[in-house]
Every structure is written in structure tokens, then in C-alpha cells.
Enzyme design. Structure first.
Site, PDB file in Angstrom:
ATOM      1  N   VAL A 229      73.222 -62.486  -6.073  1.00 48.17           N
ATOM      2  CA  VAL A 229      71.924 -61.879  -6.389  1.00 48.17           C
ATOM      3  C   VAL A 229      70.974 -62.925  -6.983  1.00 48.17           C
ATOM      4  O   VAL A 229      69.834 -63.087  -6.529  1.00 48.17           O
ATOM      5  CB  VAL A 229      72.096 -60.675  -7.352  1.00 48.17           C
ATOM      6  CG1 VAL A 229      70.740 -60.139  -7.773  1.00 48.17           C
ATOM      7  CG2 VAL A 229      72.917 -59.592  -6.681  1.00 48.17           C
TER       8      VAL A 229
ATOM      9  N   VAL B 283      70.797 -48.900 -10.465  1.00 44.24           N
ATOM     10  CA  VAL B 283      71.174 -47.799  -9.571  1.00 44.24           C
ATOM     11  C   VAL B 283      70.466 -47.973  -8.239  1.00 44.24           C
ATOM     12  O   VAL B 283      69.246 -48.190  -8.206  1.00 44.24           O
ATOM     13  CB  VAL B 283      70.744 -46.437 -10.165  1.00 44.24           C
ATOM     14  CG1 VAL B 283      71.273 -45.310  -9.278  1.00 44.24           C
ATOM     15  CG2 VAL B 283      71.217 -46.277 -11.581  1.00 44.24           C
TER      16      VAL B 283
ATOM     17  N   GLU C   2      83.137 -54.487  -5.629  1.00 44.39           N
ATOM     18  CA  GLU C   2      83.318 -55.501  -6.663  1.00 44.39           C
ATOM     19  C   GLU C   2      84.523 -56.337  -6.214  1.00 44.39           C
ATOM     20  O   GLU C   2      85.343 -55.867  -5.419  1.00 44.39           O
ATOM     21  CB  GLU C   2      83.649 -54.832  -8.004  1.00 44.39           C
ATOM     22  CG  GLU C   2      82.584 -53.893  -8.528  1.00 44.39           C
ATOM     23  CD  GLU C   2      81.365 -54.625  -9.055  1.00 44.39           C
ATOM     24  OE1 GLU C   2      81.537 -55.708  -9.656  1.00 44.39           O
ATOM     25  OE2 GLU C   2      80.248 -54.142  -8.835  1.00 44.39           O
TER      26      GLU C   2
ATOM     27  N   THR D 128      73.996 -61.522 -14.065  1.00 45.61           N
ATOM     28  CA  THR D 128      75.432 -61.691 -14.276  1.00 45.61           C
ATOM     29  C   THR D 128      76.045 -60.292 -14.434  1.00 45.61           C
ATOM     30  O   THR D 128      75.334 -59.296 -14.410  1.00 45.61           O
ATOM     31  CB  THR D 128      75.739 -62.469 -15.573  1.00 45.61           C
ATOM     32  OG1 THR D 128      75.454 -61.618 -16.695  1.00 45.61           O
ATOM     33  CG2 THR D 128      74.902 -63.723 -15.683  1.00 45.61           C
TER      34      THR D 128
ATOM     35  N   ASP E  46      81.928 -47.616 -11.807  1.00 44.82           N
ATOM     36  CA  ASP E  46      80.599 -48.093 -11.453  1.00 44.82           C
ATOM     37  C   ASP E  46      79.622 -46.923 -11.290  1.00 44.82           C
ATOM     38  O   ASP E  46      78.493 -46.962 -11.781  1.00 44.82           O
ATOM     39  CB  ASP E  46      80.737 -48.888 -10.143  1.00 44.82           C
ATOM     40  CG  ASP E  46      79.495 -49.653  -9.823  1.00 44.82           C
ATOM     41  OD1 ASP E  46      79.044 -50.404 -10.715  1.00 44.82           O
ATOM     42  OD2 ASP E  46      78.961 -49.487  -8.715  1.00 44.82           O
TER      43      ASP E  46
ATOM     44  N   GLY F  24      73.947 -54.797  -1.652  1.00 48.00           N
ATOM     45  CA  GLY F  24      73.591 -56.017  -0.911  1.00 48.00           C
ATOM     46  C   GLY F  24      72.723 -56.909  -1.777  1.00 48.00           C
ATOM     47  O   GLY F  24      71.833 -56.434  -2.501  1.00 48.00           O
TER      48      GLY F  24
ATOM     49  N   LYS G 185      76.219 -45.792 -13.497  1.00 47.56           N
ATOM     50  CA  LYS G 185      74.917 -45.517 -12.883  1.00 47.56           C
ATOM     51  C   LYS G 185      74.414 -44.131 -13.282  1.00 47.56           C
ATOM     52  O   LYS G 185      73.240 -43.962 -13.598  1.00 47.56           O
ATOM     53  CB  LYS G 185      75.034 -45.611 -11.358  1.00 47.56           C
ATOM     54  CG  LYS G 185      75.259 -47.030 -10.876  1.00 47.56           C
ATOM     55  CD  LYS G 185      75.521 -47.076  -9.388  1.00 47.56           C
ATOM     56  CE  LYS G 185      75.681 -48.513  -8.907  1.00 47.56           C
ATOM     57  NZ  LYS G 185      76.191 -48.612  -7.555  1.00 47.56           N
TER      58      LYS G 185
ATOM     59  N   GLY H  22      82.177 -57.635   1.287  1.00 42.80           N
ATOM     60  CA  GLY H  22      81.437 -57.969   0.059  1.00 42.80           C
ATOM     61  C   GLY H  22      80.702 -56.778  -0.540  1.00 42.80           C
ATOM     62  O   GLY H  22      79.878 -56.930  -1.430  1.00 42.80           O
TER      63      GLY H  22
END
Ligand code: ADP
Ligand code: ASP
Ligand code: MG
Length: 812
Positions: free
Chosen positions: A472, A606, A664, A552, A675, A793, A679, A661
Site C-alpha cells: 500500500v 473499511v 493477510e 503499516t 479483521d 487491493g 471493521k 494476496g
């Protein structure tokens, strides 16, 4: 007749002296040329004196360097036929100087008189050399006509004598008179004195005023008087016109381009000043005259200047209230001790008087005032004097401020947003100057933010610190680099990435890092980092208009947000940890950013780049109320359910999600619902509820036992569930249904779990790793609002982070 003054910056090099020659030789009227010492020589003379007077032989090296510099210059600029004469004379002068230094070295005592003598050689040497460069120039010695008397430790011009001598000396006026600036002599003793650092401007002004010049031109190394010191503010620009009052206010406060006493003699005679650039004679420069242009609304203020040598002394006590004569005693005492005061502030309660002096004068001021008010102190009416050192004073100046409301508001608002606290301030009723005192370490930041706020400089700057250069973060830098020119051109926004950190190293550059080579630079020039060091470095840079971007997944980095927000650094987080941590921490961060009028944004927590949080905020801000949220927020799980088929069992689908990918690195974080829970918690909080992660009811589809062992165990065992899932899938397919992992919040109650959806349900057709959310509100009750699209993504996530950054810059 004109007077031209060339500063040290204009006579520092061969090229600049040749420029001076060209400029002067093309003037077709009588001209007086005032010359400073070669650039840097005055400082060097003073510094060498200090070295010699310490008994340090190193003074000899400094002197040799000065000798060489003058002699080389002569060879380069003086016509060959004159050279031997000039060298001989200059050598004699340099020998005299050497003897004085030798004496100083032996006696180890540097008096004011010796220092004044030594420093005079700068202008004596330069004016002599240059008089042999400019055709037809007649050299004068200003010691013969600029006369001073001593007041406290300063040499003050005796105008009566000086004016008379100048008139005698320059009658008749030659075509080109060459005069050393700065130096003078004592009226009674004839000893060499000077007019103070930067004093050549003053020499020129005195000559212009006495001889009724048509103009005083000050030639230097910038295109004119600028909105701020260009060495500090890169976007400062030239002011085309200033009134004498404005110029006076600005240079009194540190705009070194003119030595402050220079203004008065020419102002008094109404002789205009033009500031011009020796290195760019075609530029029109700045015209300073009596006239002040009404209605120039380009900016209500003309310029900003500052002095960083400030100490505030405060006299206070309840015994002062209503007592007549306290201020009289304060300022009389200061005057008797030769202390100059440059800012005064007294509250209407009369409980205290605060004034600013130079740091060097502070101790004497405190001592003298403690003595003056000894009786009142003994009786408890007045407290002991307090001095706060190492401060800076900033002034904003402009005659258009008069009767214009809102300037002080804008000024202090800007400082507040930059997190800078004002310690004292003053504005006189003339309304041409507002001055304020701040801590010295905030000076650069204050000047930058005020300049940005008052002058529509060509662009606005947003400074970015990025932590995390993974998928990212890396994408984000690419997007910033690609978009930079367009943002600059179309929106006047300069995105400056001033710091980048990955897990091991960090690099910083105030002017902006080169995004083409940041990876190599991290490797070669990067310093090793820990989150604490990263935080320290960022705070040390103390840079205005800045944002910390967290790409991060580190909880230590998320732990730094509070410190950043408290220092008025906005935070944009792709990292979900902070917003989904304890409600009290979430609330603290939100409130801190609100209080400080900066931003804490985490839209990508989110649905990657989907505008979910922004949309909810807009609904709430316009008075709507969120009742229910339902969504599919795990791109990974959705991909898995969309992939499972007769041929692809659960275990393989999980593997495929990991390989693509989407998940996680450890897919169990997705599969365990952790996760999604994070969110949902973030969304519910943004909707106005207060859930903790532990409050979320979990209906997981993979038994807990699979999450307990190692990741290898997980991969070995997960196929055990394949059969059960295939059976379920077949059964559902028969009923025309699909499985979705859904997060729900209704009136603050949160749950996550599997849901069977039929083909009419909006979640049924949710392709690939997409996300979807249904927002039910009071206004969108019967038909909830739907937001749907890529939910994972690097590219879309980075774009979402980028959008948050842009919203901080407040451009559209
Ligand atoms: P000189 O040797 O020509 O007298 P100075 O160094 O005394 O030159 O003054 C010129 C310098 O003043 C510029 O190089 C610039 O850095 C500084 N300066 C400070 N404030 C301003 C301002 N507001 N406008 C222009 N220059 C400024
Ligand atoms: N040479 C002196 C100084 O550096 C005077 C001047 O340049 O105006 O202060
Ligand atoms: Mg100067």
C-alpha cells in the site's frame, strides 16, 4: 544625482564586482557609490580578532586566507597596468592589519577600540580596490565626514557635523565618487568607529539625504524586498512597492535587506529607495516611498519579519494595579542602563508589564529592575522580576491592516492550527504592525504557516511523513509521484514527502524527497529506526502543515498517533489498529484532532477505497441517524465463498486467496473474523455507537480448534472441513442460495457470521473479493443506501489513503 550602495553580497566575487562596474559605468549622471567589505570579510575580521585575543595562533591561518582573497581578487578585476600599484598599497594595509593582530595575540586583550579599527579594514580594502576597477572613480574616506559620538556602548551619528562635512567634501561633486560604507570616526578623538553591522546602507542614506539625491539604490543579492526572508520561506516573493513606514516596520524586525536606521534620513527628505539585484539588473526591484497604495488587496499585509534573539521580562504584582508611575520607573531604569526595548505589552488590568529585550540584555534588566523595585518587592507588592530567554519575535506588517477587521483573528488562528502558542503580543493603534513572541524552536514553522495563510503564494504545501513502504505504502508513493505535477498545476497544491520509514530505516528531507529513488536512498542514507526514534525525528523537524500517514499494520506505530495529533500533525491511517482499539482511545484521538482543528482519517479501514466512512459522516452531519449497517467486508472470505465449487474445495480456495494476496499473510486473521470485527467496530463507532471488539457476537464457520496451533498445522488440517462445506454448498446451490460472511450492526448491537442469501438479496451477486454495505438510516429506511465495489487491493487502498491526504489539504 544618485547614490548607489553595493553590499558585501554584491562585491564578494570577481563576477559580482564586474557586474558592479558595468552597472555604475552605464549611469549618465553624477553618482556616489557606497561599497561594503567583500562578502563575509567583516565576520571573518571579527572572528579572527577573537581567535587572536585568546592567544590562539590559528588566527594566522584566517589572516592568510583574507590576504590571499584580496590579492587574488586584484589580479582578476583590476586592469593590468594598475595592478602593481594597487597590490603594493593593499599589501601595506594588510601588513598594518597583521601587526594589529600580532599585538592582539600577544596582549590577549580585545578592546572596543581595537575591534573597531580591525573591522574598518574590510571597507577600506574593498573601496580602494574597487575604486581602481570603476573607470574615473574618485575614492573618498568616510572617516573624514561621517562623525560619531558615543552613547552607552554605541556610536551615534552627529548629524550637524556630518552634514556640514559632507557638503564641504562633495563640493564639487565628481562624476563617480567611491565611498567606503560602514566606517566613521569619533567627532572628538578622531578614532575609527562604525555605524553597526549592516551600516553601509546607513552611510549611503546619510549621503543621499544630505546631498539631496534623486534616489537611493540599494543593490544586493535578491530581486527586492520580499514578503519574508527567502532563505527561510522558499515561496516568498518580491514586493513591488512599500511605504517608508512599512519598510521601517519590516527591517526593524529583522528583514536584513535594509539596515533599520537607513530609512529615516531619506524618509525625512522624501527621497525614495529602490532595492535592486546586482545579479539581475533587469528586475524592477522594490520601490520604497512616502506613498502607500490604498486598495491594493493582493494581501492586507505586506511582509513578515522576525528576530530570533528575544527575551521577555515581566514585572508583575497586585501592588502595581492603579499605581501611577510604575511604567515610568521601569523604562527609566532600562534607559539608564542603556537597554533597548523592542516590544511592550501591558494587560488592561495593569497587573503586569511585559517587555522584550535581547537575550544579552536580560540579566542586566532583571538586576536593575529588582534594585529599582526593592522596596515594593520587600513589601510583597511586586514579585521578583522574571525573564524568559530563547524566544523569537515575529511581526506582520502592512498599512492596509488599518481598520481591516479580522487580521489578528486570522493570524492567531493560523498559529493555533500550527500548534504554536503565543507568549506575548503587541499591536499599536497605528495598526501597521502586529508583533508576537513565541518559543524560538517554533520560528520557522510560524513563519511558514503565516506566509502560507496571508500570501496567496503560488502554491500551498502539504508535508507528508509515510510509515510503511509495503504494497500500500509503495503504491501510494507511486500515485503521489504521478499526481504531483497535476495537483501543483491545477490545484496549487505541492505534496512534499518529507519523511519515509520502513521497518528498519528512515530518511528525511525538509525540501521533499526524490520519489524516484527513495528505496535506494533508504538503503544507502537511511538511519536505523524504531517507532520511538521515528516519532522523535518527526517532532524534531517541527514542520508546518504536516500529515503522518500510516501504511503499516503495527500497533506500536498506531500508538504514536496521540503524540502526533497533540503536535498538530494530522494522521491518515490505513492501519486499523487505532480506530478499532479501546473505545476510550478511539474517542481520545478523535477529540484531540477536533480540539486541535486537524484531521484523524481512516477511510481505508473499511472497504479499501470505497467512500463508506465519508458517506456516513455526511449523512450524520446533515442530521440523519444511522440505524443499521449490514455488509460484507472481508474480500478474502468473499473470494473463498465465490471460489468454492465442485472442483475447488474450501482448503484450496483458502490457499488461492492467500496466493492472490487477498488475505493477510496468515489467512486465519481473516477466517477468524478478527479483521471483519475490527471493521465493524470502526463503522459502528463512526455511526455514533460505542462498541468494543469483545462486544461483537461471533458466529464463525471454522471451529476455534483450527486457530490454536501453528500455521503449518492449520494448512495440514483444514482439508478436514472440505467435505462438510461442499455438502453445504451443494444444498444451497439447489435452493439458489449462497453463503456470505456478514457483519451487522443494529442500534449499537454488533455481530458477525455466515448468512445464507437468496438470489434477490443484494449480497447474492457480490463478485470476487468485492465489498458491499447497506446503510439503513432514518432517511434511507425502506430502501437502504448501498455502496459496493473493490474492497481489497493495494491500488485502491492507496488511492483511498491518497484521497484522505488530499482532503487534509482542503482542495477540491
Ligand atoms: P548586503 O550584503 O547586500 O547588504 P544582506 O545580507 O545584508 O546583503 O541583505 C540581503 C539579504 O537579506 C538577502 O540575501 C536575504 O537573505 C535577506 N533578507 C531577509 N529578509 C528579507 C526580505 N524580507 N526580503 C529580502 N531579503 C531578505
Ligand atoms: N561590512 C559591514 C557588515 O558586514 C557593513 C555592511 O555590509 O553593510 O556588517
Ligand atoms: Mg546589508
Amino acid at each position: 544625482m544618485k547614490v548607489l550602495k553595493f553590499g558585501g553580497t554584491s562585491v564578494g566575487t570577481v563576477d559580482s564586482i564586474l557586474n558592479v562596474k558595468k552597472i555604475v559605468e552605464t549611469i549618465d549622471q553624477p553618482v556616489i557609490v557606497v561599497i561594503s567589505a567583500l562578502g563575509g570579510i567583516t565576520d571573518k575580521l571579527l572572528n579572527t580578532s577573537k581567535i587572536a585575543s585568546r592567544g590562539d595562533i590559528a588566527y594566522q591561518d584566517e589572516l592568510d586566507e583574507m590576504v590571499a582573497r584580496h590579492l587574488t581578487l586584484i589580479k582578476d578585476v583590476v586592469p593590468e597596468v594598475e595592478q602593481s600599484k594597487v597590490i603594493e598599497y593593499v599589501k601595506t594595509m594588510l601588513e598594518e592589519l597583521e601587526n594589529i593582530f600580532r599585538g592582539l595575540y600577544l596582549i590577549k586583550d580585545l578592546s572596543q577600540k581595537t575591534s573597531d579599527t580591525i573591522v574598518s579594514y574590510g571597507e577600506r580594502l574593498s573601496s580602494y580596490i574597487i575604486s581602481n576597477v570603476i573607470k574615473g572613480a574618485k575614492l573618498y574616506d568616510s572617516r573624514q565626514f561621517i562623525k560619531t559620538i558615543k552613547q552607552f556602548d554605541k556610536h551615534i551619528v552627529d548629524f550637524e557635523t556630518t552634514n556640514r562635512l559632507i557638503k564641504e567634501m562633495f563640493d564639487p561633486l565628481p562624476d563617480v565618487a567611491l565611498v567606503p560604507g560602514f566606517i566613521s570616526s569619533n567627532m572628538d578623538s578622531g578614532e575609527i568607529t562604525n555605524l553597526g553591522r549592516g551600516g553601509s546602507d546607513y552611510t549611503a542614506s546619510i549621503l543621499a539625504a544630505t546631498l539631496d539625491a534623486s534616489i537611493l539604490e540599494i543593490w544586493t543579492d535578491v530581486d527586492g524586498f520580499m514578503t519574508a526572508d527567502p532563505k527561510v520561506i522558499s515561496s516568498a516573493y518580491v514586493i513591488d512597492k512599500l511605504s517608508f513606514i512599512e519598510a521601517m516596520e519590516l527591517c526593524n524586525f529583522g528583514a536584513r535587506v535594509i539596515y533599520p536606521p537607513t530609512i529615516y534620513p531619506v524618509y525625512h527628505k522624501n527621497i525614495p529607495i529602490r532595492i535592486r539585484n546586482t545579479f539581475n539588473p533587469a528586475a524592477p526591484g522594490t520601490f520604497i516611498s512616502k506613498e502607500h497604495r490604498e486598495g491594493d488587496k493582493k494581501s492586507v499585509i505586506k511582509g513578515i519579519s522576525s528576530i530570533d534573539d528575544t527575551c521577555l521580562v515581566t514585572v508583575q504584582g497586585l501592588g502595581m494595579v492603579g499605581v501611577i508611575g510604575v511604567n515610568h520607573r521601569i523604562f527609566r531604569t532600562l534607559a539608564q542602563n542603556g537597554i533597548s526595548v523592542f516590544l511592550v505589552s501591558q494587560a488592561s488590568s495593569e497587573n503586569n508589564t511585559t517587555f522584550a529585550v535581547k537575550n544579552a540584555d536580560a540579566d542586566l534588566a532583571v538586576k536593575a529592575l529588582n534594585e529599582e523595585f526593592a522596596l515594593e518587592r520587600a513589601q510583597g507588592e511586586i514579585s521578583d522580576m522574571q525573564a524568559e530567554k530563547n524566544l523569537a519575535t515575529v511581526a506582520i506588517v502592512g498599512e492596509n491592516m488599518k481598520r481591516t477587521p479580522g487580521i489578528a483573528g486570522k493570524l492567531f488562528g493560523t498559529l493555533g492550527r500550527a500548534g504554536i502558542s503565543v507568549i506575548a503580543c503587541a499591536q499599536g493603534a497605528s495598526e501597521t504592525n502586529i508583533s508576537f513572541v513565541i518559543k524560538r524552536e517554533y520560528l520557522r514553522k510560524a513563519l511558514n504557516s503565516i506566509h502560507d495563510s496571508f500570501f496567496l503564494s503560488e502554491y500551498k504545501v502539504l508535508n507528508i511523513f509515510l510509515a510503511g513502504t509495503g504494497t500500500v505504502g509503495g503504491q501510494l508513493l507511486e500515485q503521489i509521484q504521478h499526481q504531483q505535477p497535476k495537483l501543483m498545476k491545477q490545484n496549487g497544491l505541492k505534496l512534499n514527502v518529507v519523511g519515509i520509514a520502513n521497518i528498519d530505516r528512515m530518511i528525511f528531507r525538509r525540501e521533499g524527497l526524490d520519489l524516484n529513488h527513495y528505496q535506494q536512498e533508504l538503503e544507502t542514507n537511511g538511519i536505523e529506526t524504531t517507532p520511538i526514534q521515528l516519532c522523535d525525528e518527526i517532532l524534531k523537524m517541527n514542520i508546518y502543515n504536516s500529515v503522518f500517514v500510516d501504511c503499516t499494520a503495527s500497533d506500536e506505530i498506531a500508538g504514536l498517533y496521540e503524540v502526533f495529533l497533540n503536535k498538530n500533525i494530522s494522521v491518515v491511517a490505513a492501519n486499523k489498529i487505532a480506530a478499532s482499539s479501546s473505545y476510550s482511545n478511539y474517542k481520545l484521538l478523535k477529540e484531540t484532532s477536533r480540539k486541535r482543528d486537524i484531521k484523524f482519517l481512516f477511510e481505508t479501514n473499511v472497504g479499501a477505497g470505497l467512500p463508506i466512512i465519508n458517506t456516513m459522516n455526511s449523512l450524520i452531519n446533515s442530521g440523519d441517524h444511522i440505524l443499521k449497517l449490514e455488509g460484507v467486508f472481508s474480500g478474502t472470505i468473499n473470494f473463498i465463498f465465490n471460489t468454492i465449487s465442485e472442483k475447488i474445495p474450501l482448503s484450496k480456495a483458502i490457499r488461492m486467496a492467500a496466493d492472490a494476496g487477498y488475505s493477510e499473510p496468515d489467512p486465519r486473521i481473516d477466517l477468524s473474523g478478527k479483521d471483519v470485527i475490527r471493521k465493524l467496530v470502526v463503522l459502528a463507532r463512526e455511526a455514533g455507537y460505542k462498541p468494543e471488539q469483545a462486544d461483537v457476537v461471533k458466529n464463525l464457520f471454522i471451529p476455534d480448534s483450527y486457530f490454536k496451533g501453528s500455521i503449518e498445522n492449520f494448512w495440514e488440517q483444514i482439508h478436514q472441513l472440505d467435505h462438510e462445506f461442499e455438502e453445504k454448498r451443494k444444498q444451497l446451490a439447489f435452493q439458489n442460495k449462497r453463503l456470505r460472511f456478514v457483519a451487522r450492526m443494529e442500534n449499537g448491537t454488533c455481530e458477525v457470521g455466515l448468512m445464507e442469501v437468496d438470489s434477490h438479496h443484494p449480497f447474492y451477486e457480490l463478485e470476487g473479493s468485492n465489498n458491499i454495505i447497506l446503510i439503513t438510516t432514518e432517511r434511507y429506511r425502506e430502501f437502504p443506501m448501498i455502496i459496493k465495489g473493490y474492497g481489497a487491493g493495494a491500488e485502491v487502498t492507496a488511492a483511498g489513503v491518497f484521497a484522505d491526504i488530499i482532503s487534509i489539504a482542503n482542495i477540491r
